[in-house]
Design a protein around this motif. Structure first.
Motif, short mmCIF file in Angstrom:
data_model
loop_
_atom_site.label_atom_id
_atom_site.label_comp_id
_atom_site.label_asym_id
_atom_site.label_seq_id
_atom_site.Cartn_x
_atom_site.Cartn_y
_atom_site.Cartn_z
N ASP A 94 -21.81 8.86 0.45
CA ASP A 94 -20.63 9.60 0.02
C ASP A 94 -19.54 9.27 1.04
N ALA A 95 -18.53 8.54 0.60
CA ALA A 95 -17.49 8.08 1.52
C ALA A 95 -16.73 9.23 2.17
N ASP A 201 -22.70 -1.00 -6.86
CA ASP A 201 -22.55 0.45 -6.76
C ASP A 201 -22.58 0.93 -5.31
N THR A 202 -22.33 0.01 -4.39
CA THR A 202 -22.35 0.36 -2.96
C THR A 202 -20.93 0.35 -2.40
N TRP A 203 -20.62 1.34 -1.56
CA TRP A 203 -19.31 1.45 -0.91
C TRP A 203 -19.30 0.52 0.30
N PHE A 204 -18.54 -0.57 0.22
CA PHE A 204 -18.48 -1.53 1.32
C PHE A 204 -17.33 -1.19 2.26
N GLU A 205 -17.63 -1.22 3.55
CA GLU A 205 -16.59 -0.98 4.55
C GLU A 205 -15.60 -2.13 4.58
N TYR A 231 -26.21 -14.25 -5.03
CA TYR A 231 -25.08 -14.12 -4.12
C TYR A 231 -24.73 -12.66 -3.85
N ASN A 232 -24.78 -11.82 -4.90
CA ASN A 232 -24.48 -10.40 -4.70
C ASN A 232 -25.54 -9.73 -3.83
N ALA A 233 -26.81 -10.08 -4.07
CA ALA A 233 -27.89 -9.54 -3.25
C ALA A 233 -27.74 -10.00 -1.80
N HIS A 234 -27.36 -11.26 -1.62
CA HIS A 234 -27.16 -11.81 -0.28
C HIS A 234 -26.04 -11.08 0.45
N ASP A 235 -24.93 -10.84 -0.23
CA ASP A 235 -23.81 -10.14 0.42
C ASP A 235 -24.17 -8.71 0.77
N LEU A 236 -24.93 -8.04 -0.11
CA LEU A 236 -25.35 -6.67 0.17
C LEU A 236 -26.24 -6.63 1.42
#
Length: 296
Positions: A94-95, A201-205, A231-236
């Motif tokens: 929760d941001a 669905d993840t809040w990235f800083e 690529y999305n999994a790698h970035d996460l």
């Protein structure tokens, strides 16, 4: 009839990944299992091309595993939404929290996993009070209020079972145990499809990382490609590793010896991603943008 036959065959064909997942997510509750199965049958992610193959094969066609996974993660939605899915985002935050912690849900599940075969204060195996969960996780920087909130979130998702079956207004003395769906979520951490979905669905800083992921899923033609998932999994995972290293250094200052690295480990996720990356044969130019970003 052919469509139902194909779906059922797909579920049993991919026994380990799919059948166990459905059993775990339903918590052996037949009504919940049927609800999940019905949503599966009506999902828009089983496209016309798949339906045509099903009809032509008269039920002998088995849906590809990546299609089955997409349906289970997204149901009738294009984009993954943790709150609307049977599979929750275990790295969600929760941001608005004073100090957001990306690993609170994972730590809760792993803490309960570690206690699963041990007798709790009441003598029941695996059942430990809420106050013990909070006490052990607060020392690693998690806010007690947030731990309580996330425990209730996971209880509503049937990842955690309380002794009296309540899922909210849990007290300090409420006894908690890891439920079948909790095991499923921990096992799913080595799934690239699951990791890629959570990236949506993840809040990235870092806004630049969020932008890269958003650009990859902007087009329906590329959103579900295997390269996009990788690529999305790698970035996460890269982002989570950076956060973990930062939080680990702080945790070791607060408590020694520290179990933070153990409770927040994403090694199985990295292992699952590596296996998929090694099995893929990508065009020579495919990694150019990742290896040589604009301006480098």
């Amino acid at each position: 009839r052919g469509a139902l036959t194909s779906i059922i065959r797909a579920i049993f064909e991919y026994d380990r990944q799919i059948r166990r997942m459905i059993i775990g997510l339903s918590g052996r509750n037949m009504r919940r299992a049927l609800e999940l199965f019905l949503e599966f049958c009506t999902s828009g992610h089983i496209g016309e091309d798949q339906i045509l193959k099903i009809r032509q094969a008269e039920g002998n066609y088995i849906l590809p595993l990546h299609v089955v996974m997409r349906v289970l993660l997204r149901m009738n939605r294009r984009f993954y939404d943790s709150d609307a899915s049977y599979l929750k985002n275990v790295f969600a935050i929760d941001a608005k929290d004073v100090r957001p912690n990306y690993f609170t849900r994972v730590m809760i599940l792993r803490w309960l996993l570690d206690k699963f075969s041990k007798a709790g204060p009441s003598g029941l195996k695996g059942f430990f009070p809420m106050k013990d969960v909070c006490r052990d996780l607060v020392v690693y920087g998690a806010e007690e209020r947030v731990v309580r909130r996330e425990v209730e979130y996971l209880a509503k998702a049937q990842c955690i079972l309380s002794e009296d079956f309540r899922v909210e207004a849990l007290s300090e003395e409420s006894l908690l145990r890891l439920a079948p769906a909790g095991f499923v979520h921990l096992e799913m951490l080595n799934s690239v499809d699951y990791l890629a979905a959570m990236a949506e669905d993840t809040w990235f800083e870092d806004e630049a990382v969020a932008r890269k992921i958003a650009d990859r899923i902007a087009s329906l033609e590329t959103q579900y490609q295997s390269e996009t998932a990788v690529y999305n999994a790698h970035d996460l995972l890269t982002f989570l590793e950076q956060v973990q290293q930062r939080e680990s250094a702080i945790a070791k200052l607060l408590v020694e010896p520290s179990r933070f690295d153990e409770l927040t480990s994403i090694s199985e996720a990295n292992s699952g991603l590596s296996k998929v990356e090694q099995s893929m044969t990508l065009p020579a130019w495919q990694d150019v943008r990742r290896d040589y970003p604009t301006g480098s």
